[in-house]
Each structure stands twice: as C-alpha cells, then as structure tokens.
Design a protein around this motif. Sequence first.
Motif, PDB file in Angstrom:
ATOM      1  N   MET A   1      12.163  12.433 -21.257  1.00  0.00           N
ATOM      2  CA  MET A   1      12.245  11.807 -19.960  1.00  0.00           C
ATOM      3  C   MET A   1      12.479  10.311 -20.176  1.00  0.00           C
ATOM      4  N   SER A   2      13.419   9.755 -19.407  1.00  0.00           N
ATOM      5  CA  SER A   2      13.693   8.325 -19.527  1.00  0.00           C
ATOM      6  C   SER A   2      14.204   7.792 -18.202  1.00  0.00           C
ATOM      7  N   GLY A   3      14.391   6.494 -18.148  1.00  0.00           N
ATOM      8  CA  GLY A   3      14.946   5.874 -16.958  1.00  0.00           C
ATOM      9  C   GLY A   3      13.899   5.461 -15.951  1.00  0.00           C
ATOM     10  N   LYS A   4      14.371   5.240 -14.734  1.00  0.00           N
ATOM     11  CA  LYS A   4      13.522   4.725 -13.665  1.00  0.00           C
ATOM     12  C   LYS A   4      12.388   5.680 -13.292  1.00  0.00           C
ATOM     13  N   ALA A   5      12.672   6.976 -13.254  1.00  0.00           N
ATOM     14  CA  ALA A   5      11.629   7.956 -12.915  1.00  0.00           C
ATOM     15  C   ALA A   5      10.497   7.916 -13.935  1.00  0.00           C
ATOM     16  N   TYR A   6      10.837   7.838 -15.196  1.00  0.00           N
ATOM     17  CA  TYR A   6       9.829   7.777 -16.252  1.00  0.00           C
ATOM     18  C   TYR A   6       8.983   6.512 -16.108  1.00  0.00           C
ATOM     19  N   THR A   7       9.635   5.384 -15.861  1.00  0.00           N
ATOM     20  CA  THR A   7       8.923   4.118 -15.692  1.00  0.00           C
ATOM     21  C   THR A   7       7.969   4.192 -14.503  1.00  0.00           C
ATOM     22  N   THR A   8       8.408   4.787 -13.416  1.00  0.00           N
ATOM     23  CA  THR A   8       7.576   4.934 -12.223  1.00  0.00           C
ATOM     24  C   THR A   8       6.356   5.795 -12.520  1.00  0.00           C
ATOM     25  N   ILE A   9       6.546   6.893 -13.197  1.00  0.00           N
ATOM     26  CA  ILE A   9       5.437   7.782 -13.550  1.00  0.00           C
ATOM     27  C   ILE A   9       4.439   7.066 -14.453  1.00  0.00           C
ATOM     28  N   LYS A  10       4.929   6.331 -15.438  1.00  0.00           N
ATOM     29  CA  LYS A  10       4.033   5.592 -16.340  1.00  0.00           C
ATOM     30  C   LYS A  10       3.224   4.541 -15.574  1.00  0.00           C
ATOM     31  N   LYS A  11       3.872   3.853 -14.634  1.00  0.00           N
ATOM     32  CA  LYS A  11       3.185   2.847 -13.827  1.00  0.00           C
ATOM     33  C   LYS A  11       2.101   3.498 -12.972  1.00  0.00           C
ATOM     34  N   GLN A  12       2.420   4.624 -12.348  1.00  0.00           N
ATOM     35  CA  GLN A  12       1.449   5.330 -11.523  1.00  0.00           C
ATOM     36  C   GLN A  12       0.271   5.828 -12.355  1.00  0.00           C
ATOM     37  N   ASP A  13       0.566   6.371 -13.528  1.00  0.00           N
ATOM     38  CA  ASP A  13      -0.508   6.827 -14.415  1.00  0.00           C
ATOM     39  C   ASP A  13      -1.423   5.671 -14.806  1.00  0.00           C
ATOM     40  N   SER A  14      -0.824   4.532 -15.100  1.00  0.00           N
ATOM     41  CA  SER A  14      -1.600   3.357 -15.485  1.00  0.00           C
ATOM     42  C   SER A  14      -2.476   2.869 -14.331  1.00  0.00           C
ATOM     43  N   LEU A  15      -1.914   2.795 -13.125  1.00  0.00           N
ATOM     44  CA  LEU A  15      -2.706   2.385 -11.967  1.00  0.00           C
ATOM     45  C   LEU A  15      -3.892   3.318 -11.761  1.00  0.00           C
ATOM     46  N   TRP A  16      -3.636   4.614 -11.865  1.00  0.00           N
ATOM     47  CA  TRP A  16      -4.707   5.596 -11.673  1.00  0.00           C
ATOM     48  C   TRP A  16      -5.784   5.447 -12.742  1.00  0.00           C
ATOM     49  N   GLU A  17      -5.385   5.476 -13.992  1.00  0.00           N
ATOM     50  CA  GLU A  17      -6.349   5.445 -15.099  1.00  0.00           C
ATOM     51  C   GLU A  17      -7.143   4.145 -15.158  1.00  0.00           C
ATOM     52  N   ASN A  18      -6.476   3.020 -14.948  1.00  0.00           N
ATOM     53  CA  ASN A  18      -7.110   1.727 -15.152  1.00  0.00           C
ATOM     54  C   ASN A  18      -7.776   1.131 -13.918  1.00  0.00           C
ATOM     55  N   HIS A  19      -7.472   1.670 -12.747  1.00  0.00           N
ATOM     56  CA  HIS A  19      -8.009   1.033 -11.547  1.00  0.00           C
ATOM     57  C   HIS A  19      -8.612   2.003 -10.532  1.00  0.00           C
ATOM     58  N   LEU A  20      -7.892   3.046 -10.199  1.00  0.00           N
ATOM     59  CA  LEU A  20      -8.298   3.892  -9.073  1.00  0.00           C
ATOM     60  C   LEU A  20      -9.250   5.018  -9.459  1.00  0.00           C
ATOM     61  N   LYS A  21      -9.125   5.537 -10.632  1.00  0.00           N
ATOM     62  CA  LYS A  21      -9.911   6.702 -11.051  1.00  0.00           C
ATOM     63  C   LYS A  21     -11.415   6.442 -10.952  1.00  0.00           C
ATOM     64  N   GLU A  22     -11.839   5.266 -11.368  1.00  0.00           N
ATOM     65  CA  GLU A  22     -13.277   4.952 -11.350  1.00  0.00           C
ATOM     66  C   GLU A  22     -13.841   4.976  -9.930  1.00  0.00           C
ATOM     67  N   LYS A  23     -13.094   4.452  -8.970  1.00  0.00           N
ATOM     68  CA  LYS A  23     -13.591   4.379  -7.588  1.00  0.00           C
ATOM     69  C   LYS A  23     -13.337   5.651  -6.800  1.00  0.00           C
ATOM     70  N   PHE A  24     -12.176   6.285  -6.988  1.00  0.00           N
ATOM     71  CA  PHE A  24     -11.773   7.395  -6.124  1.00  0.00           C
ATOM     72  C   PHE A  24     -11.637   8.741  -6.851  1.00  0.00           C
ATOM     73  N   GLY A  25     -11.749   8.781  -8.157  1.00  0.00           N
ATOM     74  CA  GLY A  25     -11.386   9.955  -8.936  1.00  0.00           C
ATOM     75  C   GLY A  25     -12.262  11.175  -8.838  1.00  0.00           C
TER      76      GLY A  25
END
Length: 112
Positions: free
Chosen positions: A1-25
């Motif tokens: 997987m590469s390109g814009k879709a891959y970058t978007t997925i990686k960004k979303q995963d990072s937001l979830w893991e590093n910020h949202l998971k602790e509060k909402f997970g």
Amino acid sequence: MSGKAYTTIKKQDSLWENHLKEKFGNRFIDEISVAEVNDYLETLYYKGRAYKYVEGFLKMFYLIFGQAYSRNYLDIDTYNKLCVTKEGRIKMPKMKTDEDLDIVRQKYKNIR
C-alpha cells in the motif's frame, strides 16, 4: 500500500494510538457525546495546540462516527446529532483572538 491513502491511514492510526485511545478507547461509540468531544477539542486548542492540528482531530472524529454509522453501530438520529445538525454537532473551538488569550491562559492554566 502506498500513496495518499496509505499516508491518511497512518495519520489516523497515529492520532488514535497517541491521543484518542486513552480517553475514548474503552467505550462503545454510541457512549461518546457531542459535549465530550467538543470539550476535548477545546482543551487541545486552548492549551496551545495549533488550530490546524486540532482540526485533524475533528476530522478523525467525523471519520470515526461516519464509519460507525455506515456499519450500523450508530442510528441515524445519533449520527445526525454528532455530525450533521448544525446547532449540536461536534465542531472546532472558537478561534482565539489576542483579547481572548489572557482569559484562555487563566482558564486552562491548571489543566496540565
């Protein structure tokens, strides 16, 4: 997987893991309220995060709620309340102005 879709997925995963998971997970999606999300976004922004940075979180919430609705985890009324209805949906905090800064600093000074 590469390109814009891959970058978007990686960004979303990072937001979830590093910020949202602790509060909402550890909760079901239909247990999260508009007020709770708006408070979270305001806290991020008024504690010094850039407006564009916080906007990424808003987009993530819209994505999460949209996916939940498309998979029938949220009914239409709940989805509309969270993402569609103008008066009650999740939204960006009011943009700070110079005269707001003193009030904002005072309000969020002790929340670190």
